[in-house]
Design an enzyme around this catalytic site. Structure first.
Site, PDB file in Angstrom:
ATOM      1  N   HIS A  20       0.843  -1.208   0.000  1.00 43.75           N
ATOM      2  CA  HIS A  20       0.000   0.000   0.000  1.00 43.75           C
ATOM      3  C   HIS A  20       0.876   1.255   0.000  1.00 43.75           C
ATOM      4  O   HIS A  20       0.616   2.202  -0.742  1.00 43.75           O
ATOM      5  CB  HIS A  20      -0.880   0.038   1.253  1.00 43.75           C
ATOM      6  N   LYS A  44     -15.549  -7.976   4.786  1.00 41.54           N
ATOM      7  CA  LYS A  44     -14.447  -8.404   5.656  1.00 41.54           C
ATOM      8  C   LYS A  44     -14.711  -7.976   7.095  1.00 41.54           C
ATOM      9  O   LYS A  44     -15.356  -6.958   7.333  1.00 41.54           O
ATOM     10  CB  LYS A  44     -13.131  -7.768   5.187  1.00 41.54           C
ATOM     11  N   ARG A  93      -2.169  -6.402  -8.017  1.00 43.01           N
ATOM     12  CA  ARG A  93      -1.023  -7.284  -7.754  1.00 43.01           C
ATOM     13  C   ARG A  93      -0.894  -8.377  -8.801  1.00 43.01           C
ATOM     14  O   ARG A  93       0.170  -8.699  -9.263  1.00 43.01           O
ATOM     15  CB  ARG A  93      -1.163  -7.946  -6.371  1.00 43.01           C
ATOM     16  N   SER A 131      -2.819  -7.760   3.334  1.00 42.44           N
ATOM     17  CA  SER A 131      -3.061  -7.483   4.760  1.00 42.44           C
ATOM     18  C   SER A 131      -3.441  -8.781   5.476  1.00 42.44           C
ATOM     19  O   SER A 131      -3.057  -8.992   6.624  1.00 42.44           O
ATOM     20  CB  SER A 131      -4.193  -6.469   4.909  1.00 42.44           C
TER      21      SER A 131
HETATM   22  O1  PNS Z   1      -8.888  -2.930   0.455  1.00 44.75           O
HETATM   23  P1  PNS Z   1     -10.207  -3.452  -0.042  1.00 44.75           P
HETATM   24  O2  PNS Z   1     -10.923  -4.219   1.047  1.00 44.75           O
HETATM   25  O3  PNS Z   1     -10.096  -4.230  -1.323  1.00 44.75           O
HETATM   26  O4  PNS Z   1     -11.088  -2.137  -0.356  1.00 44.75           O
HETATM   27  C1  PNS Z   1     -12.406  -2.263  -0.816  1.00 44.75           C
HETATM   28  C2  PNS Z   1     -13.130  -0.916  -0.682  1.00 44.75           C
HETATM   29  C3  PNS Z   1     -13.166  -0.473   0.777  1.00 44.75           C
HETATM   30  C4  PNS Z   1     -12.404   0.117  -1.511  1.00 44.75           C
HETATM   31  C5  PNS Z   1     -14.577  -1.148  -1.242  1.00 44.75           C
HETATM   32  O5  PNS Z   1     -15.186  -2.130  -0.465  1.00 44.75           O
HETATM   33  C6  PNS Z   1     -15.424   0.120  -1.241  1.00 44.75           C
HETATM   34  O6  PNS Z   1     -15.243   0.946  -2.105  1.00 44.75           O
HETATM   35  N1  PNS Z   1     -16.328   0.254  -0.254  1.00 44.75           N
HETATM   36  C7  PNS Z   1     -17.175   1.427  -0.096  1.00 44.75           C
HETATM   37  C8  PNS Z   1     -18.631   1.164  -0.451  1.00 44.75           C
HETATM   38  C9  PNS Z   1     -18.882   1.405  -1.913  1.00 44.75           C
HETATM   39  O7  PNS Z   1     -18.703   2.491  -2.432  1.00 44.75           O
HETATM   40  N2  PNS Z   1     -19.313   0.331  -2.599  1.00 44.75           N
HETATM   41  C10 PNS Z   1     -19.543   0.340  -4.012  1.00 44.75           C
HETATM   42  C11 PNS Z   1     -18.274  -0.001  -4.773  1.00 44.75           C
HETATM   43  S1  PNS Z   1     -18.638  -1.078  -6.046  1.00 44.75           S
END
Ligand code: PNS
Length: 161
Positions: A20, A44, A93, A131
């Site tokens: 990150h 998660k 990745r 993570s």
């Molecule tokens: O590090 P991650 O867990 O892959 O991040 C995922 C994250 C937090 C970026 C994603 O879950 C997110 O954008 N959540 C916010 C809710 C949202 O906007 N959902 C619609 C996206 S399709």
């Protein structure tokens, strides 16, 4: 005068890894303002609270003047719009990340067609890093040296051991 380019780098950051941090550093060289936004991913169950994740990211980005740290509940695109961001930054990745990230990029674009998603390819040495694996190693007594920024190694052990 051109508008300053603001981007949002969203993620769970549960916890922040060297992968990150590499994306944050690279984005900070290309854009005027990078907002690292820790969000709760509903899929998660986080080990660290949003405040703990915020503090860890803040500690590791203290030397980057154009990087801000924030956290947010709700839709990412709403947060990005509120912050005046022109794009979202994500890291890729491996091919296995692509399908999930493509889906999110397309859905976010559907919600806000003006918001681009820009992908950074992970550095080869971080391409195996997640993570989840950091947490797994720390919980089971292994060393996470070299996987996470040195400044937060102890914070992670303290929480997970
Ligand atoms: O590090 P991650 O867990 O892959 O991040 C995922 C994250 C937090 C970026 C994603 O879950 C997110 O954008 N959540 C916010 C809710 C949202 O906007 N959902 C619609 C996206 S399709």
């Amino acid at each position: 005068m051109t508008e300053p380019k603001t981007v949002v780098y969203p993620g769970s950051f549960d916890p922040l890894t060297n992968g990150h941090l590499d994306i944050i550093r690279r984005a900070s060289k290309l854009f005027d303002r990078v907002i690292v936004a820790a969000l709760n991913n509903d899929a998660k169950n986080p080990a660290f609270s949003l405040e703990e994740r915020y503090d860890m990211i803040k500690k590791c980005t203290a030397d980057l003047p154009n990087v801000e740290v924030d956290f947010f509940h709700g839709l990412l695109v709403d947060f990005a719009r509120k912050k005046g961001a022109t794009a979202l930054v994500k890291g890729l990745r491996a091919v296995s990340d692509y399908e999930y990230e493509l889906q999110m990029a397309m859905l976010n674009k559907h919600i806000d067609p003006k918001l681009e998603t820009i992908f950074f390819m992970a550095d080869i040495q971080n391409s195996f890093l997640s993570s989840s694996s950091v947490k797994d190693i720390a919980r089971n007594g292994g060393s996470i040296k070299g996987l996470v920024p040195a400044e937060i190694e102890e914070d992670i052990y303290r929480k997970l051991r």
